[in-house]
Write an enzyme that holds these catalytic residues in place. Structure first.
Site, PDB file in Angstrom:
ATOM      1  N   TYR A  63      -7.231   4.459   4.703  1.00 21.75           N
ATOM      2  CA  TYR A  63      -8.170   4.945   3.653  1.00 21.75           C
ATOM      3  C   TYR A  63      -9.455   5.417   4.089  1.00 21.75           C
ATOM      4  CZ  TYR A  63      -4.723   2.137   1.076  1.00 21.75           C
ATOM      5  OH  TYR A  63      -3.803   1.533   0.548  1.00 21.75           O
ATOM      6  N   HIS A 129       1.802  -0.372   7.355  1.00 22.45           N
ATOM      7  CA  HIS A 129       1.451   0.607   6.277  1.00 22.45           C
ATOM      8  C   HIS A 129       2.852   1.393   5.725  1.00 22.45           C
ATOM      9  CE1 HIS A 129      -1.763   2.781   3.927  1.00 22.45           C
ATOM     10  NE2 HIS A 129      -0.702   2.818   3.199  1.00 22.45           N
ATOM     11  N   PRO A 209       0.393  -0.376 -10.259  1.00 18.17           N
ATOM     12  CA  PRO A 209       0.982  -0.944 -11.326  1.00 18.17           C
ATOM     13  C   PRO A 209       0.674  -0.124 -12.700  1.00 18.17           C
ATOM     14  CG  PRO A 209      -0.926  -2.322 -10.673  1.00 18.17           C
ATOM     15  CD  PRO A 209      -0.680  -1.300  -9.787  1.00 18.17           C
ATOM     16  N   GLY A 211       0.528   3.178 -12.842  1.00 17.53           N
ATOM     17  CA  GLY A 211       1.247   4.538 -12.472  1.00 17.53           C
ATOM     18  C   GLY A 211       0.264   5.463 -12.193  1.00 17.53           C
ATOM     19  N   ARG A 212      -0.906   4.964 -11.124  1.00 19.23           N
ATOM     20  CA  ARG A 212      -1.969   5.694 -10.590  1.00 19.23           C
ATOM     21  C   ARG A 212      -2.825   6.246 -11.514  1.00 19.23           C
ATOM     22  NH1 ARG A 212      -0.811   6.390  -5.228  1.00 19.23           N
ATOM     23  NH2 ARG A 212       1.460   6.323  -4.641  1.00 19.23           N
ATOM     24  N   GLY A 213      -3.069   5.175 -12.662  1.00 19.98           N
ATOM     25  CA  GLY A 213      -3.798   5.690 -13.772  1.00 19.98           C
ATOM     26  C   GLY A 213      -3.171   6.412 -15.033  1.00 19.98           C
ATOM     27  N   SER A 216      -2.929   4.452 -17.849  1.00 12.77           N
ATOM     28  CA  SER A 216      -3.967   3.913 -18.541  1.00 12.77           C
ATOM     29  C   SER A 216      -4.556   5.024 -19.636  1.00 12.77           C
ATOM     30  CB  SER A 216      -5.143   3.703 -17.611  1.00 12.77           C
ATOM     31  OG  SER A 216      -4.841   2.913 -16.926  1.00 12.77           O
ATOM     32  N   GLY A 218      -2.899   8.335 -19.739  1.00 11.99           N
ATOM     33  CA  GLY A 218      -1.964   9.511 -20.119  1.00 11.99           C
ATOM     34  C   GLY A 218      -2.416  10.986 -19.313  1.00 11.99           C
TER      35      GLY A 218
END
Length: 345
Positions: A63, A129, A209, A211-213, A216, A218
């Site tokens: 990262y 990883h 969890p 869905g990569r935002g 939250s 859409g």
């Protein structure tokens, strides 16, 4: 709702590691989801998380590369280190080539580098990883086992590993946790990986969890992303040809959340929490308000009927696009050579 929620503790795996039942994915603070965020703000967020009881922090040398570990190294000074369970990862080369390495010399050098950047004497949970398909997993695990014996790492994990790879690795040294993508709309791991982990007593750490935002915000989430954000140009589910169909999934989740008196992200996160006491989701965020919302998900109660209804919204044939592009190194391609036929170069 959120800050009145006590974050429980949980046993992760069967080797003795105890973590907060909600973790914090730190990647987006430094990499992939747009430009790096201001360091003072991210250190404040990390301190806020630990104070709130979210002490399981997830990073990787990849990262940045390196910058996320350096950030955590700064944040963990002044007595914070002993309060947290620190997870980092090795295996994806950080020279821009995205090659995967699992040979012993690489494993050791990567661990030493992470210890230095994190400014710690040991790493609580050290994951491979991605799996190096050129090196038998037994060889990689042998070096990780040595690092455990030397006290440089406490517990060993795998990320995006196939069921057979997990079994072979676990036979060399117990695996404490497998990190995998698991959410309402990413459920392929339920067929082989989850049952294998449970059979062997291995903890499950669910990344993305939300869905990569997407679960939250859409489809409108895309409008707020910077051009450097990998969701805009890399992940298939966010691309225009898939977005409108996937947006329908979010709308149904959002409607149910309204009925339940919570946010869609809390509903999606609660679904993961309800998968079992061996599952720890690690949603990432860069905002304290969003973090507090995620903590609030621990208070959302779902009945079996609620769970089934949620799952019906995102059946496999309803979700458009893969988790990753087809060329990405994910668990489906993680078989490694058998040990007898392998020779070090």
């Amino acid at each position: 709702m959120a800050m009145g929620t006590v974050v429980p503790r949980m046993k992760l795996g069967s080797q003795g590691l105890e973590v907060s039942a909600l973790g914090l994915g730190c990647m987006g603070m430094s990499a992939f989801y747009g430009p790096p965020k201001p360091e003072p703000d991210m250190i404040a967020l990390l301190h806020h998380a630990v104070t709130a009881g979210v002490t399981f922090l997830d990073t990787s040398d990849y990262y940045g590369p390196y910058t996320n570990e350096l950030l955590l190294g700064k944040a963990l000074q002044g007595g914070v280190r002993e309060e947290v369970q620190l997870a980092t990862k090795f295996g994806i080369s950080c020279d821009g080539k995205q090659e995967v390495h699992g040979d012993p010399a690489y494993v050791r050098a990567a661990c030493e580098g992470s210890l230095s950047r994190l400014r710690v004497d040991y790493i609580d949970l050290y994951y491979q990883h991605r799996i190096d398909t050129k090196v038998p997993i037994e060889v990689t695990m042998g070096e990780l086992k040595s690092l455990v014996e030397e006290g440089k790492i406490k517990y060993i994990g795998l990320s995006e590993a196939s069921a057979s790879t997990i079994r072979r690795a676990h036979a060399v040294h117990p695996i404490t946790a497998v990190q995998l993508e698991w959410s309402i709309w990413s459920r392929d791991v339920e067929e082989d990986i989850i049952p294998t982990c449970r059979e062997l007593g291995i903890g499950i750490v669910a990344y993305s969890p939300l869905g990569r935002g997407f679960l939250s915000g859409g489809a409108k989430l895309i409008d707020s992303l910077s051009e450097q954000d990998s969701r805009k140009n890399y992940f298939p589910r966010f691309q225009p040809e898939n977005l409108s169909k996937n947006a329908q999934i979010f709308e149904r989740v959002n409607a149910m959340a309204t009925r339940k008196g919570c946010t869609p992200s809390q509903l999606a996160l609660a679904w993961v929490h309800h998968q079992g006491r061996d599952v720890c989701p690690i949603p990432g965020t860069t905002k304290i308000d969003n973090f507090n919302q995620n903590v609030g998900a621990l208070s959302v109660k779902l009945t079996p009927e609620d769970m089934s209804e949620l799952e019906s919204y995102a059946a496999a044939d309803d979700v458009q696009g893969g988790r990753y592009p087809q060329t990405a190194n994910t668990w489906k391609y993680s078989e490694t050579p058998p040990l007898p036929s392998w020779r070090s170069k």
